[in-house]
Design a protein around this motif. Structure first.
Motif, mmCIF file in Angstrom:
data_model
loop_
_atom_site.group_PDB
_atom_site.id
_atom_site.type_symbol
_atom_site.label_atom_id
_atom_site.label_comp_id
_atom_site.label_asym_id
_atom_site.label_seq_id
_atom_site.Cartn_x
_atom_site.Cartn_y
_atom_site.Cartn_z
ATOM 1 N N ILE A 251 0.847 -1.217 0.000
ATOM 2 C CA ILE A 251 0.000 0.000 0.000
ATOM 3 C C ILE A 251 0.874 1.256 0.000
ATOM 4 C CG2 ILE A 251 -0.400 0.273 2.509
ATOM 5 C CD1 ILE A 251 -3.366 0.867 1.786
ATOM 6 N N ARG A 252 2.011 1.183 0.696
ATOM 7 C CA ARG A 252 2.922 2.348 0.719
ATOM 8 C C ARG A 252 3.562 2.542 -0.648
ATOM 9 N NH1 ARG A 252 4.566 1.301 6.394
ATOM 10 N NH2 ARG A 252 3.612 3.049 7.514
ATOM 11 N N ARG A 253 4.019 1.444 -1.241
ATOM 12 C CA ARG A 253 4.716 1.511 -2.523
ATOM 13 C C ARG A 253 3.780 2.022 -3.612
ATOM 14 N NH1 ARG A 253 9.334 2.954 -3.945
ATOM 15 N NH2 ARG A 253 10.338 1.745 -2.294
ATOM 16 N N LEU A 254 2.473 1.742 -3.472
ATOM 17 C CA LEU A 254 1.499 2.238 -4.450
ATOM 18 C C LEU A 254 1.131 3.699 -4.172
ATOM 19 C CD1 LEU A 254 -1.010 -0.763 -4.756
ATOM 20 C CD2 LEU A 254 0.473 0.100 -6.563
ATOM 21 N N ASP A 255 1.622 4.237 -3.063
ATOM 22 C CA ASP A 255 1.283 5.600 -2.644
ATOM 23 C C ASP A 255 -0.238 5.779 -2.634
ATOM 24 O OD1 ASP A 255 1.766 8.128 -1.757
ATOM 25 O OD2 ASP A 255 2.064 8.982 -3.753
ATOM 26 N N TYR A 256 -0.891 4.819 -2.010
ATOM 27 C CA TYR A 256 -2.333 4.627 -2.129
ATOM 28 C C TYR A 256 -3.039 5.154 -0.883
ATOM 29 C CZ TYR A 256 -6.496 1.584 -2.689
ATOM 30 O OH TYR A 256 -7.760 1.081 -2.837
ATOM 31 N N VAL A 257 -4.039 5.995 -1.067
ATOM 32 C CA VAL A 257 -4.847 6.457 0.074
ATOM 33 C C VAL A 257 -6.211 5.779 -0.004
ATOM 34 C CG1 VAL A 257 -5.944 8.443 1.173
ATOM 35 C CG2 VAL A 257 -3.636 8.658 0.224
ATOM 36 N N GLY A 258 -6.557 5.049 1.051
ATOM 37 C CA GLY A 258 -7.834 4.342 1.072
ATOM 38 C C GLY A 258 -7.660 2.937 1.615
ATOM 39 N N VAL A 259 -8.638 2.075 1.317
ATOM 40 C CA VAL A 259 -8.636 0.688 1.789
ATOM 41 C C VAL A 259 -8.233 -0.222 0.638
ATOM 42 C CG1 VAL A 259 -10.094 -1.187 2.680
ATOM 43 C CG2 VAL A 259 -10.423 1.156 3.509
ATOM 44 N N LEU A 260 -7.380 -1.178 0.927
ATOM 45 C CA LEU A 260 -6.862 -2.072 -0.116
ATOM 46 C C LEU A 260 -6.757 -3.485 0.465
ATOM 47 C CD1 LEU A 260 -3.955 -1.308 -2.442
ATOM 48 C CD2 LEU A 260 -3.584 -3.117 -0.833
ATOM 49 N N CYS A 261 -7.031 -4.476 -0.373
ATOM 50 C CA CYS A 261 -6.964 -5.859 0.103
ATOM 51 C C CYS A 261 -5.993 -6.651 -0.776
ATOM 52 C CB CYS A 261 -8.353 -6.478 0.025
ATOM 53 S SG CYS A 261 -8.408 -8.178 0.572
ATOM 54 N N VAL A 262 -5.140 -7.434 -0.164
ATOM 55 C CA VAL A 262 -4.226 -8.292 -0.931
ATOM 56 C C VAL A 262 -4.546 -9.748 -0.601
ATOM 57 C CG1 VAL A 262 -1.834 -8.751 -1.581
ATOM 58 C CG2 VAL A 262 -2.447 -6.525 -0.614
ATOM 59 N N GLU A 263 -4.752 -10.546 -1.650
ATOM 60 C CA GLU A 263 -4.987 -11.987 -1.455
ATOM 61 C C GLU A 263 -3.650 -12.715 -1.494
ATOM 62 O OE1 GLU A 263 -7.590 -13.399 -4.547
ATOM 63 O OE2 GLU A 263 -9.238 -12.124 -3.898
ATOM 64 N N PHE A 264 -3.472 -13.652 -0.577
ATOM 65 C CA PHE A 264 -2.244 -14.453 -0.521
ATOM 66 C C PHE A 264 -2.602 -15.936 -0.526
ATOM 67 C CE2 PHE A 264 -1.158 -10.467 1.521
ATOM 68 C CZ PHE A 264 0.120 -10.195 1.061
ATOM 69 N N PHE A 265 -1.685 -16.743 -1.060
ATOM 70 C CA PHE A 265 -1.792 -18.198 -0.954
ATOM 71 C C PHE A 265 -0.724 -18.670 0.026
ATOM 72 C CE2 PHE A 265 -2.848 -18.255 -5.788
ATOM 73 C CZ PHE A 265 -4.174 -17.929 -5.526
ATOM 74 N N VAL A 266 -1.113 -19.464 1.004
ATOM 75 C CA VAL A 266 -0.117 -20.136 1.840
ATOM 76 C C VAL A 266 0.003 -21.553 1.278
ATOM 77 C CG1 VAL A 266 0.543 -20.863 4.149
ATOM 78 C CG2 VAL A 266 -0.725 -18.728 3.834
ATOM 79 N N LEU A 267 1.210 -21.909 0.873
ATOM 80 C CA LEU A 267 1.412 -23.187 0.179
ATOM 81 C C LEU A 267 1.666 -24.318 1.168
ATOM 82 C CD1 LEU A 267 3.776 -21.876 -2.656
ATOM 83 C CD2 LEU A 267 1.263 -21.825 -2.515
ATOM 84 N N LYS A 268 1.466 -25.536 0.679
ATOM 85 C CA LYS A 268 1.711 -26.708 1.533
ATOM 86 C C LYS A 268 3.168 -26.735 1.991
ATOM 87 C CE LYS A 268 -2.159 -29.558 0.338
ATOM 88 N NZ LYS A 268 -2.671 -30.155 -0.904
ATOM 89 N N SER A 269 4.062 -26.184 1.175
ATOM 90 C CA SER A 269 5.482 -26.143 1.537
ATOM 91 C C SER A 269 5.754 -25.139 2.659
ATOM 92 C CB SER A 269 6.296 -25.733 0.315
ATOM 93 O OG SER A 269 5.942 -24.405 -0.055
ATOM 94 N N GLY A 270 4.755 -24.289 2.974
ATOM 95 C CA GLY A 270 4.944 -23.244 3.985
ATOM 96 C C GLY A 270 5.275 -21.890 3.366
ATOM 97 N N ASP A 271 5.659 -21.908 2.073
ATOM 98 C CA ASP A 271 5.932 -20.643 1.383
ATOM 99 C C ASP A 271 4.636 -19.844 1.202
ATOM 100 O OD1 ASP A 271 8.549 -21.224 1.174
ATOM 101 O OD2 ASP A 271 8.513 -21.801 -0.960
ATOM 102 N N ILE A 272 4.796 -18.570 0.944
ATOM 103 C CA ILE A 272 3.627 -17.714 0.737
ATOM 104 C C ILE A 272 3.793 -16.975 -0.581
ATOM 105 C CG2 ILE A 272 2.237 -15.822 1.700
ATOM 106 C CD1 ILE A 272 3.508 -16.468 4.437
ATOM 107 N N VAL A 273 2.723 -16.873 -1.379
ATOM 108 C CA VAL A 273 2.775 -16.043 -2.577
ATOM 109 C C VAL A 273 1.634 -15.023 -2.542
ATOM 110 C CG1 VAL A 273 3.872 -17.814 -4.039
ATOM 111 C CG2 VAL A 273 1.400 -17.556 -4.077
ATOM 112 N N ALA A 274 1.894 -13.871 -3.172
ATOM 113 C CA ALA A 274 0.872 -12.829 -3.262
ATOM 114 C C ALA A 274 0.082 -13.091 -4.534
ATOM 115 C CB ALA A 274 1.536 -11.460 -3.313
ATOM 116 N N ASN A 275 -1.242 -13.140 -4.443
ATOM 117 C CA ASN A 275 -2.050 -13.461 -5.617
ATOM 118 C C ASN A 275 -2.569 -12.224 -6.328
ATOM 119 O OD1 ASN A 275 -3.637 -14.901 -7.509
ATOM 120 N ND2 ASN A 275 -5.420 -14.708 -6.165
ATOM 121 N N GLU A 276 -3.433 -11.463 -5.673
ATOM 122 C CA GLU A 276 -3.917 -10.258 -6.355
ATOM 123 C C GLU A 276 -4.275 -9.158 -5.381
ATOM 124 O OE1 GLU A 276 -7.351 -10.846 -8.796
ATOM 125 O OE2 GLU A 276 -8.464 -11.904 -7.252
#
Ligand code: ADP
Ligand code: MG
Length: 392
Positions: A251-276
């Motif tokens: 949200i900071r990097r986007l210089d965004y004012v307001g509400v924002l939601c980020v979807e993440f996947f937590v993988l079976k391996s324990g790793d995490i990826v950002a989806n959208e």
């Protein structure tokens, strides 16, 4: 017109582009604080238009309509990510405080830009996107590395609720899928082995104050969000911290004012990826209406009005259950669900969006179940699923 740094106080008009359920809940939250709301939406029957002080029924790029909105409103925001950038820019040029701006929204409007953004800032956010490749022309398909299969082909634009997506197991299937999408620009993403899905809801004020809600765990059915549970039952403290830090960096990097939601996947391996990234309040944040000190819609109002952000503290356990048109259409005839049965449970909060026509897969409302323990909340939700005969 207020100075850019002055707060916009209750009594003023706030504008919202889009009159769906998110706009309606924004309107309710704004009105509760004493603001007036002007909705811009071409639909005569828009859920937000029905409750706002003013509804301009026109296209989002109608110059006269934008001028009218600008003459009434001190600030404007959007309820959907596909709002034309041009509309937001035009309002800004007319002197309206627009939050978020088109620059912040546009990254989320296109999966190619979104993936690029997530990959570029991976080190800073600590979490990056899934392995992927942009498919723009025939030759790109020949260059797809084997390890992206099985993959999910997603159209760059206008995808939502699982629409505009196809799973492909081979180069041949990829070619066929891309042809089915009429060879529009797509992203091929490696299909990840998901343990569970979560979302992080964050808000940022004009003064760079950033707040985060607790991470929410989501279950989708047929590509549509089914339930959101908070606190997230499957996550550990380290994962939660990493996810919140990533969303705050985004949200900071986007210089965004307001509400924002980020979807993440937590993988079976324990790793995490950002989806959208969703540049607005999100369906998975509806639980905040009854479980947090400040709802995501009130937070959107506060951010755009340049007043201090509210506490994101979770005061009780909660599950949000989405209500689709299917609930009116059981047994092949249309009838109103027995809400009275559901409401027998005293910690059940029903939210319906005032949409006249129930259709399969159409979001008609949601229910927030709250309680002092996750067990109590789960029981209430399971009971409602039975009463409503939800079979998904
Ligand atoms: P939408 O815009 O429709 O929400 P998403 O990219 O969020 O599109 O995908 C919808 C759902 O499809 C996700 O919530 C997830 O369940 C599944 N999905 C999407 N991408 C992947 C992937 N790379 N690996 C595994 N599952 C995925
Ligand atoms: Mg999604």
């Amino acid at each position: 017109m207020a100075d850019r740094l002055d707060p916009i106080l209750p009594g003023s008009y706030l504008g919202i582009l889009g009159g769906g359920q998110l706009g309606r809940m924004f309107t309710h939250a704004a009105q509760a604080m004493g603001y007036k709301v002007c909705v811009l939406d071409p639909d005569v029957n828009s859920p937000a238009g029905a409750v706002a002080e003013k509804h301009i029924q026109a296209d989002y790029v109608d110059h006269a309509a934008l001028k009218e909105l600008a003459s009434i409103c001190q600030a404007a925001s959007t309820e959907f990510e596909n709002v034309p950038a041009q509309a937001l820019d035009e309002l800004e040029a007319l002197g309206v405080y627009v939050a978020p701006t088109s620059a912040g929204v546009s990254v989320a409007q296109n999966r190619v830009a979104e993936k690029k953004f997530l990959a570029t800032w991976k080190d800073e956010a600590g979490i990056g996107p899934a392995p992927h490749l942009v498919i723009e022309r025939e030759a790109d398909i020949t260059h797809v590395p084997e390890n992206l299969f099985p993959g999910i082909l997603k159209t760059a634009r206008m995808g939502y609720d699982g629409k505009g997506q196809m799973t492909v197991h081979s180069r041949d299937e990829l070619t066929q899928a891309w042809e089915k999408f009429n060879k529009v620009i797509c992203v091929l993403e490696k299909r990840m082995d998901l343990a569970f899905e979560v979302s992080a809801l964050v808000a940022r004020g004009h003064d760079d104050e950033v707040v985060a809600y607790p991470v929410a765990e989501n279950i989708h059915k047929s590509g549509i969000l089914h339930t959101t549970t908070v606190p997230a039952p499957s996550i550990n403290a380290i994962q939660e911290k990493r996810i919140i830090e990533a969303a705050k960096a985004i949200i900071r990097r986007l210089d965004y004012v307001g509400v924002l939601c980020v979807e993440f996947f937590v993988l079976k391996s324990g790793d995490i990826v950002a989806n959208e990234i969703a540049p607005r309040p999100h369906n998975s944040g509806h639980y905040t209406q009854n479980a947090c000190v400040t709802s995501q819609f009130e937070q959107q109002v506060r951010a755009m009005a340049r007043v201090p952000l509210g506490s994101t503290e979770l005061v009780q356990s909660t599950i949000m259950l989405n209500i689709l048109g299917d609930e009116w259409l059981v047994d092949k005839k249309q009838s109103e669900p027995h809400w009275d049965e559901i409401l027998k449970h005293p910690k059940t909060k029903l939210h319906l969006y005032g949409k006249a026509e129930p259709r399969h897969g159409r979001k008609m409302g949601h229910i927030n179940f709250v309680g002092s323990t996750p067990g109590e909340v789960k029981l209430a939700c399971e009971n409602a699923i039975k009463v409503l005969r939800i079979s998904r």
